[in-house]
Enzyme design. Structure first.
Site, PDB file in Angstrom:
ATOM      1  N   SER A 184      -6.230  -9.196  -1.764  1.00 25.89           N
ATOM      2  CA  SER A 184      -7.565  -9.381  -0.631  1.00 25.89           C
ATOM      3  C   SER A 184      -7.982  -7.981   0.050  1.00 25.89           C
ATOM      4  CB  SER A 184      -6.922 -10.145   0.416  1.00 25.89           C
ATOM      5  OG  SER A 184      -6.151  -9.400   1.001  1.00 25.89           O
ATOM      6  N   SER A 220      -1.618  -7.868  -1.560  1.00 28.07           N
ATOM      7  CA  SER A 220      -2.920  -7.558  -1.241  1.00 28.07           C
ATOM      8  C   SER A 220      -3.311  -5.966  -1.194  1.00 28.07           C
ATOM      9  CB  SER A 220      -3.459  -8.146  -0.275  1.00 28.07           C
ATOM     10  OG  SER A 220      -3.689  -9.403  -0.522  1.00 28.07           O
ATOM     11  N   LYS A 248      -9.657  -1.948   6.814  1.00 25.91           N
ATOM     12  CA  LYS A 248      -9.947  -3.499   6.360  1.00 25.91           C
ATOM     13  C   LYS A 248     -10.333  -4.393   7.613  1.00 25.91           C
ATOM     14  CE  LYS A 248      -7.374  -7.238   3.924  1.00 25.91           C
ATOM     15  NZ  LYS A 248      -6.036  -7.480   3.367  1.00 25.91           N
TER      16      LYS A 248
END
Ligand code: GLN
Length: 487
Positions: free
Chosen positions: A144, A168, A69
C-alpha cells in the site's frame, strides 16, 4: 552544485553535503518541491507550500526533505490514510516516527498516496486515485505504500516513510526498484499512525539504497511512552559497511521459492543467490512448513483487527459526516457507506464475521494458532541459518486494472512477505535485477530492459544491523541501475 546533481544525492550524501555547507537546505527543499509539484505519477496527496521549512541547526540530517505516507498524523497537514472518510482531516499532533525524523533535521516535503487504510497491493484502492509506476506508467507501483515507493524511485523525494502490515513497504519497493525495510515489530513507535491491524503495522524506510534505510531507521527506533508495544532497540543502528558475506548462512525456504512465483522472477532471484555465494555466503534449502498458510491466517487476523480499529470512523469525531441522515444511527451508516471504499468494506465484513460469537474460535482462534506455528518455524530455521532469502513479490509490476476484479489474486502479492509480518521479524527488500525483457516500458528511459525484481532478506528479531550489512554487501555486488525510473 547543479540541480540535477543535487537531486542525484542519496539522503545520506545530501546530509553530508548539508553538514559541510556545500548545499543550502532551502535550495535542496525547493528543488524537490518543484519536482514534487510537477509529479505526473499521482504520488502525493499533499505537497508543502510556502517558505521552505528551516532545518534545526546542527541536526544530523540538516534539512534533508522527507516524504511521509498519508496515514502518519502530521500536525495541521492533511492525514487521510487514502480514504474519503478522512478527507481534509488535520490532526492536532504528529506521529512519533515523523517527529523523530524532524528532530533529527528532516523536513516535511509531502504526504504520499496509498491504498485506503493501507489495504491493498497496487495503490488502486486509494480514494485519491492510483499511483503510476515510474518504470512503466501503465503499471502499478505496488502497495500500500505505492506513493512513497514511486516518489523515491522517480527521484521526487530523497526518501520516504511507509508502513508495512503484510508487505506494504517491501512489495512496492520491489516493484519500483528501490530499498524497503520492515523493522522488527515494536522497533518503531506506532503512535500517530492511523491503524490498520495493530499487531502487524510497522513503520519503516523506503530509500534509494541500503545506507539510507539504515540512516532513517537509526533516527526512528526506540521506546515511546505513547506506544505500549514499542521497545527499546538493544543497540545503536549503524550505517552498513560490509562488502563480503563471508561466513553468512542463507536459507532458501522451499515453500516460498517454488510454485506461484513467476519463472522470470525466479531466474533473477537465483542469479542474485549466485552473487551471494561469490561474496562468500553459504546457501542451503530450509523448510518453513506453515508459511503456505500465512496468507489465510493474515486475511482473518488483519481484517479482524481492522474491523475493530475502523469502528472509530463514525462521522462524529473525524473527517466526513453524512449530512442528510434523519437520526443518529442513520448518520453513522450513511457516513460509513459514503466514506469507505469497497476493499475496506470487504475487510470490515470479513473481520466482523471472524470475530462474531460462535465463530470466534473457528476463525480468529485458529488463525492465531497458525501464527504461532509460523513463529516457531522461523525460530527453528534461525538455529541453522542467519537469514532467510526469498523473492519479495511473486511477480514484477503488473498492469493497472489487471487484478482489481479478483481480490484473491491481489492478496497473493504478499505470499512471500506476510510470514515475516506474522512473526514480527525484520525483513528488507533490495532490487536485484530486471525481468521481462519483452515489456515495452512507457515513461522509463529506453535503456530499461524489463521491470525490477526485489530480493527479500529476513532475520531474527532485532537483527537489523546484521541484516542491513548483508543487504549492503549484496547491493554493492549487484550494482542495480535505478536511473531509468528517474528519467
Ligand atoms: N497487501 C496487504 C493487504 O492488503 C498488505 C498491506 C499492508 O502491508 N499494509 O492487507
Amino acid at each position: 552544485m547543479s540541480t540535477s546533481d543535487l537531486l542525484d544525492l542519496s539522503a545520506a550524501a545530501a546530509a553530508q553535503a548539508l553538514a559541510r555547507g556545500e548545499v543550502d537546505s532551502s535550495e535542496l527543499f525547493d528543488a524537490y518541491r518543484a519536482r514534487a509539484q510537477a509529479d505526473e505519477l499521482n504520488c502525493f496527496t499533499w505537497v508543502s507550500g510556502g517558505e521552505a521549512p528551516q532545518a534545526l541547526t546542527g541536526s544530523p540530517l540538516g534539512g534533508v526533505p522527507l516524504a511521509v505516507k498519508d496515514l502518519f498524523c502530521t500536525e495541521g497537514v492533511p492525514s487521510q490514510s487514502g480514504s474519503r472518510i478522512l478527507e481534509g482531516y488535520l490532526p492536532p499532533y504528529t506521529a512519533t516516527a515523523v517527529k523523530r525524523m524532524q528532530a533529527a533535521g528532516a523536513t516535511l516535503l509531502a504526504k504520499t498516496n496509498q491504498d485506503e487504510f493501507a489495504m491493498g497491493s497496487s495503490n488502486e484502492n486509494s480514494a485519491y486515485g492510483p499511483v503510476l509506476n515510474p518504470w512503466d506508467r501503465g503499471r502499478v507501483p505496488g502497495g500500500s505504500s505505492g506513493g512513497s515507493a514511486a516518489a523515491v524511485a522517480a527521484g521526487l523525494a530523497p526518501w520516504a516513510l511507509g508502513t508495512d502490515t503484510g508487505g506494504s513497504i517491501r512489495q512496492p519497493a520491489a516493484l519500483c526498484g528501490i530499498v524497503g525495510l520492515k523493522p522488527t515489530y515494536g522497533a518503531v513507535s506506532r503512535y500517530g499512525m492511523i491503524a490498520f491491524a495493530s499487531s502487524l503495522d510497522q513503520a519503516g524506510p523506503l530509500t534509494r539504497d541500503v545506507t539510507d534505510a539504515a540512516l532513517m531507521l537509526s533516527h526512528m527506533v526506540g521506546h515511546d511512552e505513547c506506544d505500549a508495544t514499542s521497545l527499546g532497540f538493544p543497540e545503536q543502528i549503524a550505517l552498513p559497511s560490509a562488502e563480503s558475506l563471508e561466513g553468512v548462512r542463507l536459507g532458501v525456504p522451499e515453500e516460498l521459492t517454488g510454485e506461484g512465483i513467476d519463472p522470470g522472477v525466479l531466474d533473477v532471484f537465483k542469479a542474485a543467490l549466485e552473487q551471494a555465494e561469490r561474496l562468500g555466503a553459504s546457501i542451503e534449502q530450509v523448510r518453513l512448513p506453515h508459511a503456505p498458510h500465512a496468507l489465510s491466517a493474515y486475511y482473518v487476523l488483519a481484517p479482524a483487527e481492522a474491523s475493530s480499529n475502523l469502528a472509530r470512523f463514525d462521522g462524529v469525531r473525524y473527517g466526513l459526516r453524512a449530512e442528510d441522515a434523519a437520526e443518529l444511527s442513520g448518520m453513522y451508516t450513511r457516513t460509513r457507506h459514503d466514506g469507505f471504499g469497497a476493499e475496506v468494506k470487504r475487510r470490515i465484513m470479513l473481520g466482523t464475521y471472524a470475530l462474531s460469537s460462535g465463530y470466534y474460535d473457528a476463525f480468529y482462534g485458529r488463525a492465531q494458532r497458525v501464527r504461532t506455528k509460523i513463529v516457531e518455524d522461523f525460530r527453528a530455521v534461525f538455529e541453522r541459518v542467519d537469514f532467510i532469502v526469498t523473492p519479495t513479490s511473486p511477480t514484477v509490476a503488473f498492469e493497472l486494472g489487471a487484478k482489481t476484479a479478483d481480490p484473491l489474486a491481489m492478496y497473493l502479492n504478499d505470499f512471500c512477505t506476510v510470514p515475516m509480518s506474522l512473526a514480527g521479524i525484520p525483513a528488507i527488500s533490495i532490487p536485484c535485477g530486471l525481468s521481462g525483457g519483452e515489456v515495452e516500458p512507457r515513461g522509463a528511459r529506453s535503456d530499461a530492459r524489463g521491470l525490477p525484481v526485489g530480493l527479500q532478506l529476513a532475520g531474527p528479531a532485532f537483527s537489523e544491523n546484521r541484516l542491513l550489512d548483508a543487504a549492503h554487501a549484496l547491493e554493492r555486488a549487484i550494482g542495480f541501475d535505478s536511473t531509468p525510473a528517474r528519467a
